[in-house]
Design a protein around this motif. Structure first.
Motif, PDB file in Angstrom:
ATOM      1  N   PHE A 115      61.006 -13.824 -30.103  1.00  0.00           N
ATOM      2  CA  PHE A 115      61.200 -13.518 -31.514  1.00  0.00           C
ATOM      3  C   PHE A 115      60.724 -14.681 -32.385  1.00  0.00           C
ATOM      4  O   PHE A 115      59.611 -14.668 -32.896  1.00  0.00           O
ATOM      5  N   CYS A 116      61.561 -15.660 -32.572  1.00  0.00           N
ATOM      6  CA  CYS A 116      61.283 -16.722 -33.548  1.00  0.00           C
ATOM      7  C   CYS A 116      60.234 -17.715 -33.081  1.00  0.00           C
ATOM      8  O   CYS A 116      59.447 -18.205 -33.893  1.00  0.00           O
ATOM      9  N   ILE A 117      60.192 -18.021 -31.795  1.00  0.00           N
ATOM     10  CA  ILE A 117      59.153 -18.918 -31.279  1.00  0.00           C
ATOM     11  C   ILE A 117      57.796 -18.235 -31.448  1.00  0.00           C
ATOM     12  O   ILE A 117      56.850 -18.824 -31.985  1.00  0.00           O
ATOM     13  N   ASP A 118      57.691 -17.007 -30.997  1.00  0.00           N
ATOM     14  CA  ASP A 118      56.442 -16.252 -31.100  1.00  0.00           C
ATOM     15  C   ASP A 118      55.983 -16.134 -32.551  1.00  0.00           C
ATOM     16  O   ASP A 118      54.845 -16.486 -32.887  1.00  0.00           O
ATOM     17  N   SER A 119      56.853 -15.667 -33.426  1.00  0.00           N
ATOM     18  CA  SER A 119      56.487 -15.453 -34.834  1.00  0.00           C
ATOM     19  C   SER A 119      56.061 -16.741 -35.519  1.00  0.00           C
ATOM     20  O   SER A 119      55.096 -16.763 -36.287  1.00  0.00           O
ATOM     21  N   THR A 120      56.761 -17.821 -35.228  1.00  0.00           N
ATOM     22  CA  THR A 120      56.467 -19.094 -35.883  1.00  0.00           C
ATOM     23  C   THR A 120      55.158 -19.689 -35.371  1.00  0.00           C
ATOM     24  O   THR A 120      54.379 -20.241 -36.158  1.00  0.00           O
ATOM     25  N   CYS A 121      54.889 -19.588 -34.081  1.00  0.00           N
ATOM     26  CA  CYS A 121      53.600 -20.076 -33.552  1.00  0.00           C
ATOM     27  C   CYS A 121      52.441 -19.362 -34.220  1.00  0.00           C
ATOM     28  O   CYS A 121      51.473 -20.002 -34.665  1.00  0.00           O
ATOM     29  N   ALA A 137      60.337 -26.189 -23.255  1.00  0.00           N
ATOM     30  CA  ALA A 137      61.386 -26.495 -24.233  1.00  0.00           C
ATOM     31  C   ALA A 137      61.645 -25.318 -25.175  1.00  0.00           C
ATOM     32  O   ALA A 137      62.002 -25.496 -26.320  1.00  0.00           O
ATOM     33  N   HIS A 138      61.430 -24.112 -24.674  1.00  0.00           N
ATOM     34  CA  HIS A 138      61.846 -22.912 -25.418  1.00  0.00           C
ATOM     35  C   HIS A 138      62.441 -21.920 -24.424  1.00  0.00           C
ATOM     36  O   HIS A 138      62.117 -21.945 -23.240  1.00  0.00           O
ATOM     37  N   THR A 139      63.338 -21.088 -24.916  1.00  0.00           N
ATOM     38  CA  THR A 139      64.078 -20.215 -24.010  1.00  0.00           C
ATOM     39  C   THR A 139      64.535 -18.945 -24.720  1.00  0.00           C
ATOM     40  O   THR A 139      64.392 -18.795 -25.938  1.00  0.00           O
TER      41      THR A 139
END
Length: 174
Positions: A115-121, A137-139
Motif C-alpha cells: 500500500f503505502c510503500i508502493d504508492s510512495t515509491c 527495511a519494509h514489511t
C-alpha cells in the motif's frame, strides 16, 4: 547527492496489531540502524503516520496512531507528519520540504509494502526524486491471497528498476 530517510507508517497499531508484521523485529532493527546512521551523517529524517478517520484505531492522537517509541524519533530534529492516503506526498508538504532542502535521493522504509510503500515509491519518481527502496527495511502482513514474504518479494521485483533502486540496509552510506 543530498539524501533523506523516509520512514512510513511504523506505528504502534500497525506494527504491534493483531496481525504481525513479517520479520518485524529484523525490519525494525534495520530501520533503527538507518536512523542512527542518518543522525551521524546529518541526513534529514522524515517520518509519517497514517491517520484514520475519527473513531478509527489510528485516529490522530490515539495510542495505536503513535510512531513506535523504539524508533526514538525526535520532533525537535526530525520531520514528523501525518497522511490520510497511501501516497505520503498526497495532501502533505513532503515534496515541498524535500525540494526546499534540495533532496534528490529518498531512502524509503516502513509499512505496508503493498500500500503505502508502493504508492510512495511510484509518486516519488513522478515528482522527480530518486527513490531508493531499502529492500530489507519494509514489511507487511500475510493476506488471504499471498504471504507477506511473497508480497515483499513481488514489490521488490516490481518497484526495483522502474520506480526505485533497490538497496539493502547494510549497503547504505548516505
Amino acid at each position: 547527492m543530498p539524501a533523506a530517510l523516509l520512514i512510513i507508517d511504523m506505528q504502534v497499531g500497525l506494527f504491534h496489531g493483531p496481525e504481525k508484521a513479517c520479520d518485524g523485529e529484523r525490519i525494525l532493527a534495520n530501520i533503527q540502524r538507518l536512523i542512527a546512521q542518518a543522525r551521524q551523517q546529518q541526513v534529514p529524517i522524515f517520518a509519517v503516520r497514517h491517520t484514520g478517520p475519527e473513531g478509527s484505531p489510528i485516529a490522530a492522537g490515539s495510542p495505536f496512531w503513535q510512531l513506535l517509541p523504539a524508533l526514538e524519533l525526535d520532533a525537535e530534529i526530525d520531520t514528523l507528519f501525518n497522511k490520510s492516503r497511501p501516497n505520503a506526498f498526497h495532501g502533505t508538504e513532503l515534496a515541498h520540504q524535500l525540494k526546499s532542502r534540495k533532496i534528490e535521493n529518498l531512502y524509503i522504509v516502513g509499512m505496508k509494502t503493498q500500500f503505502c510503500i508502493d504508492s510512495t515509491c511510484r509518486a516519488a519518481v513522478d515528482l522527480g526524486f530518486k527513490a531508493l527502496l531499502v529492500a530489507d527495511a519494509h514489511t507487511c502482513m500475510d493476506t488471504p491471497a499471498l504471504s507477506a514474504q511473497a508480497i515483499i518479494e513481488h514489490h521488490n521485483a516490481t518497484l526495483g528498476g522502474a520506480f526505485a533502486r533497490l538497496i539493502d540496509s547494510a549497503d547504505i552510506s548516505f
